[in-house]
Design a protein around this motif. Structure first.
Motif, PDB file in Angstrom:
ATOM      1  N   ASN A  58     -23.938  -5.556-103.534  1.00 16.63           N
ATOM      2  CA  ASN A  58     -24.668  -6.165-102.412  1.00 16.63           C
ATOM      3  C   ASN A  58     -24.389  -5.478-101.084  1.00 16.63           C
ATOM      4  OD1 ASN A  58     -25.964  -8.011-104.038  1.00 16.63           O
ATOM      5  ND2 ASN A  58     -24.432  -9.607-103.730  1.00 16.63           N
ATOM      6  N   HIS A  59     -23.174  -5.008-100.887  1.00 16.67           N
ATOM      7  CA  HIS A  59     -22.818  -4.327 -99.638  1.00 16.67           C
ATOM      8  C   HIS A  59     -23.609  -3.019 -99.491  1.00 16.67           C
ATOM      9  CE1 HIS A  59     -20.499  -2.974 -96.219  1.00 16.67           C
ATOM     10  NE2 HIS A  59     -20.222  -1.855 -96.855  1.00 16.67           N
TER      11      HIS A  59
ATOM     12  N   VAL B 170     -28.342   0.045 -97.012  1.00 17.35           N
ATOM     13  CA  VAL B 170     -29.644   0.726 -97.058  1.00 17.35           C
ATOM     14  C   VAL B 170     -30.656  -0.067 -96.245  1.00 17.35           C
ATOM     15  CG1 VAL B 170     -31.548   1.456 -98.544  1.00 17.35           C
ATOM     16  CG2 VAL B 170     -29.189   1.812 -99.289  1.00 17.35           C
ATOM     17  N   GLU B 171     -30.725  -1.358 -96.468  1.00 21.62           N
ATOM     18  CA  GLU B 171     -31.693  -2.194 -95.757  1.00 21.62           C
ATOM     19  C   GLU B 171     -31.428  -2.194 -94.255  1.00 21.62           C
ATOM     20  OE1 GLU B 171     -31.361  -5.949 -97.786  1.00 21.62           O
ATOM     21  OE2 GLU B 171     -32.684  -5.291 -99.411  1.00 21.62           O
ATOM     22  N   ALA B 172     -30.169  -2.231 -93.853  1.00 16.58           N
ATOM     23  CA  ALA B 172     -29.807  -2.266 -92.434  1.00 16.58           C
ATOM     24  C   ALA B 172     -30.262  -1.006 -91.692  1.00 16.58           C
ATOM     25  CB  ALA B 172     -28.305  -2.453 -92.272  1.00 16.58           C
TER      26      ALA B 172
ATOM     27  N   LEU C 110     -28.404   7.968 -94.694  1.00  6.96           N
ATOM     28  CA  LEU C 110     -28.090   7.191 -95.887  1.00  6.96           C
ATOM     29  C   LEU C 110     -27.303   7.974 -96.924  1.00  6.96           C
ATOM     30  CD1 LEU C 110     -31.454   5.269 -96.151  1.00  6.96           C
ATOM     31  CD2 LEU C 110     -29.241   4.337 -95.545  1.00  6.96           C
ATOM     32  N   SER C 111     -27.251   9.286 -96.798  1.00  6.16           N
ATOM     33  CA  SER C 111     -26.551  10.108 -97.783  1.00  6.16           C
ATOM     34  C   SER C 111     -25.042   9.837 -97.802  1.00  6.16           C
ATOM     35  CB  SER C 111     -26.813  11.601 -97.527  1.00  6.16           C
ATOM     36  OG  SER C 111     -26.162  12.020 -96.348  1.00  6.16           O
ATOM     37  N   THR C 112     -24.543   9.148 -96.798  1.00  6.48           N
ATOM     38  CA  THR C 112     -23.105   8.837 -96.736  1.00  6.48           C
ATOM     39  C   THR C 112     -22.731   7.629 -97.595  1.00  6.48           C
ATOM     40  OG1 THR C 112     -23.403   7.433 -94.787  1.00  6.48           O
ATOM     41  CG2 THR C 112     -22.922   9.765 -94.397  1.00  6.48           C
ATOM     42  N   ILE C 113     -23.727   6.908 -98.117  1.00 10.40           N
ATOM     43  CA  ILE C 113     -23.446   5.747 -98.972  1.00 10.40           C
ATOM     44  C   ILE C 113     -23.031   6.256-100.349  1.00 10.40           C
ATOM     45  CG2 ILE C 113     -24.400   3.671-100.037  1.00 10.40           C
ATOM     46  CD1 ILE C 113     -26.351   3.503 -97.637  1.00 10.40           C
TER      47      ILE C 113
END
Length: 94
Positions: A36-37, A42-44, A85-88
């Motif tokens: 969920n985190h 991504v959504e944020a 986002l590539s850092t996720i």
């Protein structure tokens, strides 16, 4: 950023420039571990942009597909989001 990744973004920018009239609607697709985190991260990244976000969990529940349709101003803005986002950890861009 390694050379292969840099070349990918250069090709992506050329393709986006040649195939769309900007500003334009762009569809991002990501696969993330079903955490969920991570999904919330991504959504944020698209908060305040008027994005339409849909999620679909895999059959095993191990991964979640996140599709984001959003109005972007130019190819550089599209690429900036991918880089952000590539850092996720564990994220896959499609």
């Amino acid at each position: 950023m390694d050379k292969k990744t840099e070349e990918f973004y250069i090709r992506l920018k050329e393709e986006l420039t040649n195939t769309s009239i900007w500003p334009s609607e762009y569809l991002y697709k990501f696969i993330v571990p079903s955490d969920n985190h991570k999904i919330a991260e991504v959504e944020a990244a698209f908060n305040g942009l008027g994005a339409v976000i849909t999620t679909q969990q895999s059959k095993t529940g191990k991964y979640t597909s996140v599709s984001i349709s959003v109005h972007m101003k130019n190819p550089d803005a599209v690429i900036e989001k991918y880089q952000e986002l590539s850092t996720i950890e564990g994220i896959i861009s499609l």
